[in-house]
Write a protein that holds these residues in place. Structure first.
Motif, mmCIF file in Angstrom:
data_model
loop_
_atom_site.group_PDB
_atom_site.id
_atom_site.type_symbol
_atom_site.label_atom_id
_atom_site.label_comp_id
_atom_site.label_asym_id
_atom_site.label_seq_id
_atom_site.Cartn_x
_atom_site.Cartn_y
_atom_site.Cartn_z
ATOM 1 N N VAL A 101 0.857 -1.178 0.000
ATOM 2 C CA VAL A 101 0.000 0.000 0.000
ATOM 3 C C VAL A 101 0.897 1.232 0.000
ATOM 4 C CG1 VAL A 101 -1.836 1.226 1.216
ATOM 5 C CG2 VAL A 101 -1.748 -1.276 1.291
ATOM 6 N N ARG A 102 0.849 1.993 -1.099
ATOM 7 C CA ARG A 102 1.717 3.165 -1.238
ATOM 8 C C ARG A 102 0.894 4.436 -1.235
ATOM 9 N NH1 ARG A 102 6.556 4.555 -1.703
ATOM 10 N NH2 ARG A 102 7.336 6.299 -2.930
ATOM 11 N N GLY A 103 1.180 5.296 -0.280
ATOM 12 C CA GLY A 103 0.598 6.628 -0.236
ATOM 13 C C GLY A 103 1.644 7.618 -0.701
ATOM 14 N N TYR A 104 1.235 8.550 -1.563
ATOM 15 C CA TYR A 104 2.227 9.481 -2.111
ATOM 16 C C TYR A 104 1.589 10.814 -2.470
ATOM 17 C CZ TYR A 104 0.290 8.202 -6.672
ATOM 18 O OH TYR A 104 -0.552 7.989 -7.728
ATOM 19 N N ILE A 105 2.451 11.811 -2.640
ATOM 20 C CA ILE A 105 2.021 13.119 -3.120
ATOM 21 C C ILE A 105 2.740 13.392 -4.428
ATOM 22 C CG2 ILE A 105 1.459 14.088 -0.868
ATOM 23 C CD1 ILE A 105 4.193 15.410 -0.840
ATOM 24 N N GLY A 106 2.118 14.138 -5.300
ATOM 25 C CA GLY A 106 2.744 14.446 -6.583
ATOM 26 C C GLY A 106 3.010 13.180 -7.365
ATOM 27 N N PHE A 107 4.271 12.933 -7.631
ATOM 28 C CA PHE A 107 4.668 11.725 -8.336
ATOM 29 C C PHE A 107 4.843 10.590 -7.331
ATOM 30 C CE2 PHE A 107 6.230 15.307 -10.829
ATOM 31 C CZ PHE A 107 5.567 15.057 -12.017
ATOM 32 N N SER A 108 4.684 9.374 -7.784
ATOM 33 C CA SER A 108 4.726 8.238 -6.849
ATOM 34 C C SER A 108 6.103 8.014 -6.235
ATOM 35 C CB SER A 108 4.247 6.964 -7.549
ATOM 36 O OG SER A 108 5.114 6.615 -8.584
ATOM 37 N N LEU A 109 7.096 8.796 -6.638
ATOM 38 C CA LEU A 109 8.433 8.673 -6.051
ATOM 39 C C LEU A 109 8.478 9.244 -4.634
ATOM 40 C CD1 LEU A 109 10.592 9.753 -9.125
ATOM 41 C CD2 LEU A 109 10.146 7.441 -8.316
ATOM 42 N N ILE A 110 7.596 10.211 -4.347
ATOM 43 C CA ILE A 110 7.595 10.864 -3.046
ATOM 44 C C ILE A 110 6.456 10.288 -2.213
ATOM 45 C CG2 ILE A 110 7.442 13.056 -1.825
ATOM 46 C CD1 ILE A 110 8.322 14.390 -4.486
ATOM 47 N N GLY A 111 6.789 9.385 -1.313
ATOM 48 C CA GLY A 111 5.764 8.758 -0.488
ATOM 49 C C GLY A 111 6.346 7.626 0.319
ATOM 50 N N ARG A 112 5.465 6.796 0.855
ATOM 51 C CA ARG A 112 5.913 5.641 1.624
ATOM 52 C C ARG A 112 5.002 4.453 1.340
ATOM 53 N NH1 ARG A 112 3.768 7.984 7.324
ATOM 54 N NH2 ARG A 112 3.080 5.898 7.720
ATOM 55 N N THR A 113 5.579 3.280 1.536
ATOM 56 C CA THR A 113 4.856 2.046 1.278
ATOM 57 C C THR A 113 4.781 1.215 2.547
ATOM 58 O OG1 THR A 113 5.630 2.029 -1.008
ATOM 59 C CG2 THR A 113 4.796 -0.049 -0.137
ATOM 60 N N GLN A 114 3.590 0.693 2.825
ATOM 61 C CA GLN A 114 3.406 -0.237 3.923
ATOM 62 C C GLN A 114 3.051 -1.601 3.346
ATOM 63 O OE1 GLN A 114 0.331 1.249 6.525
ATOM 64 N NE2 GLN A 114 1.743 2.631 7.566
ATOM 65 N N THR A 115 3.454 -2.641 4.040
ATOM 66 C CA THR A 115 3.094 -3.999 3.661
ATOM 67 C C THR A 115 2.036 -4.495 4.642
ATOM 68 O OG1 THR A 115 5.302 -4.421 2.794
ATOM 69 C CG2 THR A 115 3.930 -6.346 3.278
ATOM 70 N N TRP A 116 0.838 -4.740 4.122
ATOM 71 C CA TRP A 116 -0.261 -5.229 4.948
ATOM 72 C C TRP A 116 -0.371 -6.737 4.726
ATOM 73 C CZ3 TRP A 116 -4.870 -1.327 4.077
ATOM 74 C CH2 TRP A 116 -4.459 -0.047 4.491
ATOM 75 N N LYS A 117 -0.716 -7.468 5.771
ATOM 76 C CA LYS A 117 -0.778 -8.924 5.694
ATOM 77 C C LYS A 117 -2.225 -9.415 5.809
ATOM 78 C CE LYS A 117 3.850 -9.225 7.495
ATOM 79 N NZ LYS A 117 4.594 -9.485 6.330
ATOM 80 N N LEU A 118 -2.562 -10.391 4.989
ATOM 81 C CA LEU A 118 -3.908 -10.954 4.951
ATOM 82 C C LEU A 118 -4.259 -11.590 6.289
ATOM 83 C CD1 LEU A 118 -6.404 -11.611 3.171
ATOM 84 C CD2 LEU A 118 -5.250 -13.730 2.569
ATOM 85 N N VAL A 119 -5.453 -11.313 6.788
ATOM 86 C CA VAL A 119 -5.968 -11.937 7.999
ATOM 87 C C VAL A 119 -6.732 -13.175 7.583
ATOM 88 C CG1 VAL A 119 -7.522 -11.672 9.968
ATOM 89 C CG2 VAL A 119 -6.141 -9.722 9.195
ATOM 90 N N ASN A 120 -6.372 -14.319 8.124
ATOM 91 C CA ASN A 120 -7.049 -15.582 7.768
ATOM 92 C C ASN A 120 -8.240 -15.834 8.644
ATOM 93 O OD1 ASN A 120 -5.239 -16.173 5.714
ATOM 94 N ND2 ASN A 120 -3.800 -17.054 7.160
#
Length: 143
Positions: free
Chosen positions: A124-143
């Motif tokens: 999951v990547r949240g960013y402003i402007g171009f996708s180069l400026i932002g941060r990514t989180q890794t979310w894990k599936l709940v079983n």
């Protein structure tokens, strides 16, 4: 010959279902903070009648300082975190989900969002402007 054809078609249909499921983001996901590595909440991603994807906080795993989105600037301002819609208007584009937004309830800021599924994880990547400026989180599936 018919049995072989039936088995082959069954396998093909099964593989297609697995491939489609692997690219589906609907479900419950454990959010993992990219800065601290802490699991913070469960977000339920769902699809509305408009065909777009949305996500709301369905469970808080860490007691936040404030249980409301005090910093939010739109209709979510001062709304409870539990049930808060943090993902809005995501559209599927091939194997990627984008064109929507994600809101960080901690600071109330809303960002453009791109989501990619990799097995039992969402990037999951949240960013402003171009996708180069932002941060990514890794979310894990709940079983």
């Amino acid at each position: 010959m018919r049995k072989m054809l039936f088995v082959w078609l069954s396998m093909l249909i099964g593989l297609q279902a697995i491939a489609q499921n692997n690219q589906n983001i609907v479900g419950k996901w454990r959010t993992v903070d990219d800065e601290t590595g802490e699991t913070k909440s469960i977000v339920e991603v769902f699809q509305k009648a408009d065909g777009k994807y949305y996500g709301k906080i369905s469970k808080l795993l860490i007691r936040p300082e404030n249980d409301k989105c005090v910093q939010c600037k739109d209709d979510r301002k001062n709304q409870p975190l539990l049930g808060l819609e943090i993902i809005r208007g995501i559209i599927r584009k091939g194997s990627e989900f984008s064109d929507g937004t994600i809101t960080d309830p901690k600071n109330g800021k809303t960002y453009k969002c791109i989501i990619t599924r990799k097995g039992d994880e969402l990037l999951v990547r949240g960013y402003i402007g171009f996708s180069l400026i932002g941060r990514t989180q890794t979310w894990k599936l709940v079983n």
